[in-house]
Scaffold this active site. Structure first.
Site, mmCIF file in Angstrom:
data_model
loop_
_atom_site.group_PDB
_atom_site.id
_atom_site.type_symbol
_atom_site.label_atom_id
_atom_site.label_comp_id
_atom_site.label_asym_id
_atom_site.label_seq_id
_atom_site.Cartn_x
_atom_site.Cartn_y
_atom_site.Cartn_z
ATOM 1 N N HIS A 1 17.999 5.330 19.179
ATOM 2 C CA HIS A 1 19.291 5.886 18.059
ATOM 3 C C HIS A 1 19.741 4.029 17.628
ATOM 4 C CE1 HIS A 1 22.505 5.783 14.820
ATOM 5 N NE2 HIS A 1 22.433 7.618 14.797
ATOM 6 N N ASP B 1 21.835 14.476 11.421
ATOM 7 C CA ASP B 1 22.564 13.156 11.547
ATOM 8 C C ASP B 1 24.122 13.650 10.611
ATOM 9 O OD1 ASP B 1 22.804 11.016 11.951
ATOM 10 O OD2 ASP B 1 21.502 9.660 10.773
ATOM 11 N N HIS C 1 26.339 13.613 15.233
ATOM 12 C CA HIS C 1 27.169 12.663 15.885
ATOM 13 C C HIS C 1 28.673 13.060 16.352
ATOM 14 C CE1 HIS C 1 23.653 10.352 16.707
ATOM 15 N NE2 HIS C 1 23.151 10.131 14.792
ATOM 16 N N GLU D 1 19.350 15.187 16.221
ATOM 17 C CA GLU D 1 21.129 13.727 16.292
ATOM 18 C C GLU D 1 21.958 13.900 15.607
ATOM 19 O OE1 GLU D 1 18.764 10.472 14.688
ATOM 20 O OE2 GLU D 1 20.594 9.729 13.563
HETATM 21 C C1 GRE Z 1 23.991 7.251 11.271
HETATM 22 O O1 GRE Z 1 23.829 7.956 12.522
HETATM 23 O O2 GRE Z 1 22.984 7.401 10.851
HETATM 24 C C2 GRE Z 1 25.519 6.467 11.345
HETATM 25 C C3 GRE Z 1 25.491 5.761 12.302
HETATM 26 C C4 GRE Z 1 26.770 4.926 12.031
HETATM 27 C C5 GRE Z 1 26.911 4.222 11.212
HETATM 28 C C6 GRE Z 1 25.731 5.052 9.587
HETATM 29 C C7 GRE Z 1 25.057 5.863 10.043
HETATM 30 O O3 GRE Z 1 25.638 6.589 13.491
HETATM 31 O O4 GRE Z 1 24.554 6.183 8.907
HETATM 32 ZN ZN ZN Z 2 22.710 9.311 13.533
#
Ligand code: GRE
Ligand code: ZN
Length: 327
Positions: free
Chosen positions: A166, A287, A10, A8
């Site tokens: 998500h 994350d 990003h 996960e």
């Molecule tokens: C996450 O993927 O944990 C996330 C986001 C956007 C803002 C804060 C966050 O995708 O922690």
């Molecule tokens: Zn996330």
């Protein structure tokens, strides 16, 4: 552990920078996150190398295309984000990145087509949505248990690729309970409640009775669902308001979901998730860039679980689930 796969992680596409939720962090932390979302070679790959992460499964960050109320614009944003992900990550570093497609569920048919294009043409390994989709305006949202989404789920099931649900923050009109508590509105709490409830909506709608091979992923060690499933099942059996399911409610979590460690590096919770779900249904995730890969890796590499489970969770389960070319 070397060779970990983190599921996960990003990025932000050029056109979706305006869709990032406010985080309430210091300018320095915000700059670090913004830089991390955009970057591939300068910070991301060295951070992976330093922490034994062989591969990231990369997805468009929240709120992404889900926040675009205009249907045509959302469909276009998704295509462009997927092309950008394919070019900047997959084409340049095919052994280090696998990609999750973003889909504009504002138009379920277009979302199905885009997922298929991403999987078959771009070589992506699954899809991901950041929660419900806004539709028409910023305060109208649709959850994916509605009948109009069945053709989309049918395509997901036909493609055989997992779909990651998500989090995002709840609709403005649903935020009364957080009034005066912005600190609870995002990842600290509301993200989990939002996603857990969405998962229960999918389950009680009968979606998984219709598509018995549909496989989903959720993060954050289960968004709070795992310790509450027995109670949800018990009370559903007393009062289902006419809904019927083929299996006990909690069985759907075990049969149709994988759970990742994203942003929840807590051993007693991990042990509980392994006990309830089985080690075959747990996946390592950081994350990135919201969380630090070194913290995640140091915790995961040394937490008190069986070595056999660490291998599965750290790597082997992801290879199997996402059909990754293991290198
Ligand atoms: C996450 O993927 O944990 C996330 C986001 C956007 C803002 C804060 C966050 O995708 O922690
Ligand atoms: Zn996330």
């Amino acid at each position: 552990m070397i060779g970990k796969i983190a599921v996960e992680e990003h990025f932000v596409s050029e056109a979706t920078m305006a869709y990032l939720p406010p985080l309430g962090v210091t300018d320095a932390v915000q700059a670090h996150i913004d830089g991390g979302l955009v970057d591939v070679e300068r910070h991301r790959l060295p951070e992976m190398d330093r922490n034994g992460i062989a591969m990231q499964l990369v997805s468009l960050t929240a709120n992404g295309v889900q926040m675009e109320p205009d249907v045509a614009r959302a469909v276009d944003l998704a295509k462009r984000a997927n092309d950008e992900l394919a070019e900047r990550f997959l084409a340049k570093h095919p052994r280090r990145f696998a990609c999750m497609a973003t889909v504009a569920l504002q138009d379920p048919a277009a979302a199905a087509d885009e997922l298929e294009r991403a999987v078959k043409t771009l070589g992506f390994c699954g899809g991901l949505a950041n929660g419900f989709s806004n539709l028409g305006d910023r305060n109208t949202g649709e959850y994916y248990d509605l009948p109009k989404f069945l053709p989309f789920w049918e395509r997901v099931a036909d493609l055989g690729t997992p779909f990651y649900l998500h989090p995002r923050a709840p609709l403005d009109s649903q935020q009364v309970i957080y009034e005066g508590h912005k600190e609870l509105l995002g990842p600290a709490w509301a993200f989990g409640v939002e996603t857990a409830t969405h998962v229960l909506r999918l389950i009680t709608s009968g979606l998984f009775d219709r598509f018995p091979n549909l496989q989903m992923v959720i993060g954050h060690l289960g968004e709070g669902l795992v310790p509450m499933m027995a109670r949800a099942q018990r009370r559903f059996e007393y009062a289902s308001f006419g809904k019927t399911l083929k299996k006990p409610l909690s069985q759907y979590l075990k049969d149709h979901f994988h759970i990742s460690t994203s942003g929840n590096f807590h051993t007693p919770t991990l042990i509980n998730v392994i006990a309830e779900m089985g080690a075959d249904r747990v996946l390592f995730a950081v994350d990135y860039p919201y969380e630090r890969s070194d913290e995640a890796a140091q915790w995961f590499d040394s937490c008190d679980i069986a070595e056999e489970d660490r291998r599965k969770i750290g790597r082997d389960n992801a290879v199997k689930l996402f059909s990754l070319a293991a290198s």
